[in-house]
Scaffold this active site. Structure first.
Site, short mmCIF file in Angstrom:
data_model
loop_
_atom_site.label_atom_id
_atom_site.label_comp_id
_atom_site.label_asym_id
_atom_site.label_seq_id
_atom_site.Cartn_x
_atom_site.Cartn_y
_atom_site.Cartn_z
N LEU A 127 42.53 37.14 33.85
CA LEU A 127 43.78 37.86 34.09
C LEU A 127 44.17 37.55 35.52
O LEU A 127 43.49 37.94 36.47
CB LEU A 127 43.56 39.36 33.91
CG LEU A 127 44.64 40.32 34.41
CD1 LEU A 127 45.97 40.07 33.72
CD2 LEU A 127 44.21 41.76 34.21
N SER A 128 45.25 36.79 35.72
CA SER A 128 45.63 36.36 37.06
C SER A 128 46.05 37.54 37.92
O SER A 128 46.37 38.62 37.42
CB SER A 128 46.80 35.37 36.97
OG SER A 128 46.40 34.17 36.35
N ASP A 129 46.04 37.36 39.21
CA ASP A 129 46.39 38.45 40.12
C ASP A 129 47.87 38.81 39.97
O ASP A 129 48.70 37.98 39.62
CB ASP A 129 46.06 38.07 41.57
CG ASP A 129 47.16 37.30 42.24
OD1 ASP A 129 47.28 36.09 41.95
OD2 ASP A 129 47.92 37.89 43.01
N PRO A 306 42.87 30.69 37.28
CA PRO A 306 44.32 30.61 37.13
C PRO A 306 45.06 31.60 38.01
O PRO A 306 45.65 32.57 37.56
CB PRO A 306 44.53 30.93 35.66
CG PRO A 306 43.40 31.81 35.30
CD PRO A 306 42.26 31.36 36.15
#
Length: 313
Positions: A127-129, A306
């Site tokens: 889960l990208s920032d 990612p």
């Protein structure tokens, strides 16, 4: 990495130092409660239950994170934070997407961390920032009438954000157990305009008649897959990281297709994403297709790759 850092301490200090919250934070739909979240978790077939104390702490952090997102977008886009993007971040409960599918472990209490970072969701994905996702979402320039394709479903959060803005959202995930697990999380939220599939995003989604207004790729390609350009509508936009696997020198590129079919591109910010796998790894690019240079190797960081490196300043 240094060319694309942001002074997060200054940004977060501003958001915590009496900065007014964006209007969308105050307008969050009241239907999202602890009970609603636990019911949605059960309906999605995932483990875990959020406690009252954890849920309350998440909502308090969310207000601060939304202020940070608004500040960040204004800094990156000449003072303009797209209200539709801010509304989507206010509406979509990020904590619901904090889940590791490899081990069946939730991490709801980590949502809206003060120092934005990616979180592992298993199978080498993340889960990208939230600041990076805010940037990617606004770069897409989503509109209510748009039909959008995402390549690399991951946690599903990016698709959920876009689905709150556009007419129809499609998403492809190449990792089968991840794609199957995430495919069940949208309906319990009432997000009925999201359609997912397990497959190789290199080939796009050719069955969608008329193509796409926007295609967003959330893994690093070595070159632009021809099918992706073909499925982009005239006037459409492709947002894609291009670079060699696990190498420095990846950049986000924005391609636009004109009404006459000509394609233009511009180089945007430096990023670091996990690589596009599948056909991208064994099919040579068509003659004349620009290919990413080799770049300097970096150590892979499974589950934490990612995340866009955001622009300096």
């Amino acid at each position: 990495m240094t060319a694309f850092k942001i002074d997060r301490r200054a940004l977060l200090a501003a958001s915590l130092g009496g900065l007014a919250l964006p209007a969308v934070a105050r307008a969050q739909a009241p239907a999202w409660t602890r009970e609603a979240m636990n019911a949605a978790l059960r309906a999605s077939g995932r483990n875990g239950e959020v406690s009252a104390a954890t849920f309350q702490a998440i909502q308090q952090r969310k207000a601060r994170a939304l202020a940070s997102i608004e500040n960040y977008l204004k800094a990156r886009f000449q003072g303009e934070a797209d209200p539709a993007v801010l509304r989507a971040f206010a509406e979509v409960p990020r904590e619901y997407f904090h889940y590791n599918y490899d081990g069946g472990r939730p991490s709801f209490g980590d949502a809206y961390e003060s120092e934005a970072k990616p979180w592992s969701i298993g199978f080498g994905s993340a889960l990208s920032d939230y600041l990076g996702q805010a940037y990617m979402t606004q770069v897409c320039a989503p509109k209510p009438e748009h039909v959008v394709l995402e390549i690399g479903t991951g946690s599903g959060f990016q698709s959920a954000l876009l689905s709150r803005i556009v007419a129809k959202q499609y998403s492809i995930e190449i990792i089968e157990p991840l794609g199957r697990g995430v495919s069940r999380i949208f309906e319990p939220l009432g997000y009925t305009n999201v359609e997912t599939r397990v497959g190789d995003g290199f080939f796009g989604w050719p069955e969608v008649e008329g193509g796409f207004d926007t295609i967003i790729v959330t893994c690093a390609a070595q070159y632009v897959p021809p099918a992706i350009i073909q499925q982009l509508r005239p006037g459409g936009r492709l947002v894609i990281p291009i670079g060699q696997p696990f190498r420095r020198g990846q950049f986000l590129y924005i391609y636009t297709k004109e009404e006459d079919g000509r394609v233009r591109s511009r180089k945007d910010v430096g990023v670091y994403f996990i690589p596009m796998t599948g056909a991208m790894m064994n099919r040579p690019p068509p003659p004349g297709t620009p290919v990413a240079p080799a770049g300097e190797p970096v150590a892979p960081s499974p589950g934490h790759a990612p995340i866009p490196r955001r622009p300096a300043g």
